[in-house]
Scaffold this active site. Sequence first.
Site, PDB file in Angstrom:
ATOM      1  N   HIS A  72     -48.083  74.808  41.288  1.00  0.00           N
ATOM      2  CA  HIS A  72     -48.233  73.395  41.674  1.00  0.00           C
ATOM      3  C   HIS A  72     -48.055  72.474  40.468  1.00  0.00           C
ATOM      4  CE1 HIS A  72     -50.366  73.703  45.805  1.00  0.00           C
ATOM      5  NE2 HIS A  72     -49.473  74.657  45.651  1.00  0.00           N
ATOM      6  N   TYR A 196     -57.510  66.081  47.715  1.00  0.00           N
ATOM      7  CA  TYR A 196     -58.935  65.842  47.524  1.00  0.00           C
ATOM      8  C   TYR A 196     -59.220  64.477  48.159  1.00  0.00           C
ATOM      9  CZ  TYR A 196     -59.041  69.612  44.025  1.00  0.00           C
ATOM     10  OH  TYR A 196     -58.971  70.824  43.373  1.00  0.00           O
ATOM     11  N   PRO A 288     -67.712  73.667  43.015  1.00  0.00           N
ATOM     12  CA  PRO A 288     -66.324  74.116  43.160  1.00  0.00           C
ATOM     13  C   PRO A 288     -65.262  73.021  43.020  1.00  0.00           C
ATOM     14  CG  PRO A 288     -67.433  74.084  45.288  1.00  0.00           C
ATOM     15  CD  PRO A 288     -68.474  73.796  44.273  1.00  0.00           C
ATOM     16  N   LYS A 292     -63.190  75.317  38.598  1.00  0.00           N
ATOM     17  CA  LYS A 292     -63.287  75.782  37.206  1.00  0.00           C
ATOM     18  C   LYS A 292     -63.972  77.142  37.051  1.00  0.00           C
ATOM     19  CE  LYS A 292     -61.053  72.666  35.263  1.00  0.00           C
ATOM     20  NZ  LYS A 292     -59.694  73.095  35.056  1.00  0.00           N
ATOM     21  N   TYR A 380     -58.027  69.204  34.545  1.00  0.00           N
ATOM     22  CA  TYR A 380     -57.735  70.004  35.744  1.00  0.00           C
ATOM     23  C   TYR A 380     -56.842  71.193  35.404  1.00  0.00           C
ATOM     24  CZ  TYR A 380     -56.816  70.889  40.711  1.00  0.00           C
ATOM     25  OH  TYR A 380     -56.738  71.463  41.949  1.00  0.00           O
TER      26      TYR A 380
HETATM   27  C1  PHB Z   1     -59.672  76.718  46.927  1.00  0.00           C
HETATM   28  O1  PHB Z   1     -58.483  76.871  47.234  1.00  0.00           O
HETATM   29  O2  PHB Z   1     -60.561  77.476  47.369  1.00  0.00           O
HETATM   30  C2  PHB Z   1     -60.042  75.594  46.041  1.00  0.00           C
HETATM   31  C3  PHB Z   1     -59.051  74.900  45.388  1.00  0.00           C
HETATM   32  C4  PHB Z   1     -59.383  73.835  44.579  1.00  0.00           C
HETATM   33  C5  PHB Z   1     -60.709  73.477  44.414  1.00  0.00           C
HETATM   34  C6  PHB Z   1     -61.709  74.197  45.040  1.00  0.00           C
HETATM   35  C7  PHB Z   1     -61.378  75.253  45.860  1.00  0.00           C
HETATM   36  O3  PHB Z   1     -61.008  72.419  43.637  1.00  0.00           O
END
Ligand code: PHB
Length: 386
Positions: A72, A196, A288, A292, A380
């Site tokens: 990505h 997000y 989450p 990280k 990130y």
């Molecule tokens: C996930 O794909 O489980 C996932 C991806 C990004 C995040 C948290 C969880 O920030």
Amino acid sequence: MRTQVAIIGGGPAGLLLSHLLHLQGIDSVVLESRDRGYVERRQRAGMLEQGTTDVLRESGAGERLDREGLVHHGLELRFGGAGHRIPLTDLTGRTVTVYAQTEIVKDLVARRLADGGDVRFETEAVGVDASAPSVAFRDRAGRTGTLECDYIAACDGFHGVGRPAVPGLRTFSREYPFAWLGILADVPPSTEELIYAGHERGFALHSLRSPQVSRLYLQVPPDEDIAAWPDARIWEELAARFATGDGWKLQEGPITDKSITPMRSFVAEPMRHDRLFLAGDAAHIVPPTGAKGLNLAVSDVIVLARALTERYATGSDTLLDAYSSTCLRRVWRAEHFSYWMTTLLHVDPAADDFALRLQRSHLDYVVSSEAAKTTLAENYTGLPIG
Ligand code: PHB
Ligand code: APR
């Protein structure tokens, strides 16, 4: 029984450490209390920083990751009915990769076993002596034994036996007034990049596991009962939180997995006592948001593998002595970033109108300032290790 490094825990941290040590000719035994199927099916965040993919690839454990991992170059922040792209690669020169943690664990277990590694499932560490040093364990038949070693790596997660064996530990923590309800669904993702979403009804995240499988999350109250969330309610709530003004549509499909994860920040200092070293979730937990957890576990074991390699090759303790402080610098950066991203996007039930206005101003700033976008992007995609 004797080995050079006794590793407690066969999650990503313990397995990768064992693999990296093997490449340096250092022997280890991994003790894992659960069975192989359990550790290979546990659902966790699956977003890898470039430093994490690099170490898997360079250590020869990245063949399937290279084939199946989805690279990505950006992510979307969505709020106020509109999406805003953060071009991660343009801003940092780095990428992130979506590859499920279940697959990393499967690859590492397969790799260790193919290399003749000693990974003992259903074998629980029951006592740790950081000075002897040794680990007492009980195997699947209930037999007890002692594993003598030069060093112990406690990669045994948040509920393990390693951390309580560090005297004088200082801990730092935050509980959040919400949790994540996560689902896996057999439906192609409705987006190419992660979304997000900050919404007055609560946070939502659209992630993915593959071109056919979507992974989605909803902010829910911390003590939420999963029975309160039949599939139809989950899709309705996701659609409401992701809604935009431009006709974007969330595709629905059969839900194959559903669970609620509490959100917590936690750090234990120091990450070492005598010959015992803590790594991964054993020493720190992040919420989450930003994914990280796995990446921090990986950076800890890179630092530990380097330090042990130096010790065995030259007899020098310099890197081992620096282990805790080296790791904690990166840990605290990730703690701050996860906390920041969590508070930026979630609805705190105690927030008053003033706090909500500040949060919205902060979001507007993050998506309109190059400097703020770059701050998000460099954290990130991952800051340097060590
Ligand atoms: C996930 O794909 O489980 C996932 C991806 C990004 C995040 C948290 C969880 O920030
Ligand atoms: N004896 C043997 N094994 C143990 C013991 C014990 N006494 N206690 C715990 N374990 C095992 C657990 O069963 C688990 O498989 O230690 C392992 C720890 O693995 P993880 O919890 O996956 O922790 P870690 O390897 O540090 O990986 C961190 O996990 O929570 C996520 O987001 C986090 O992705 C990050 C990753």
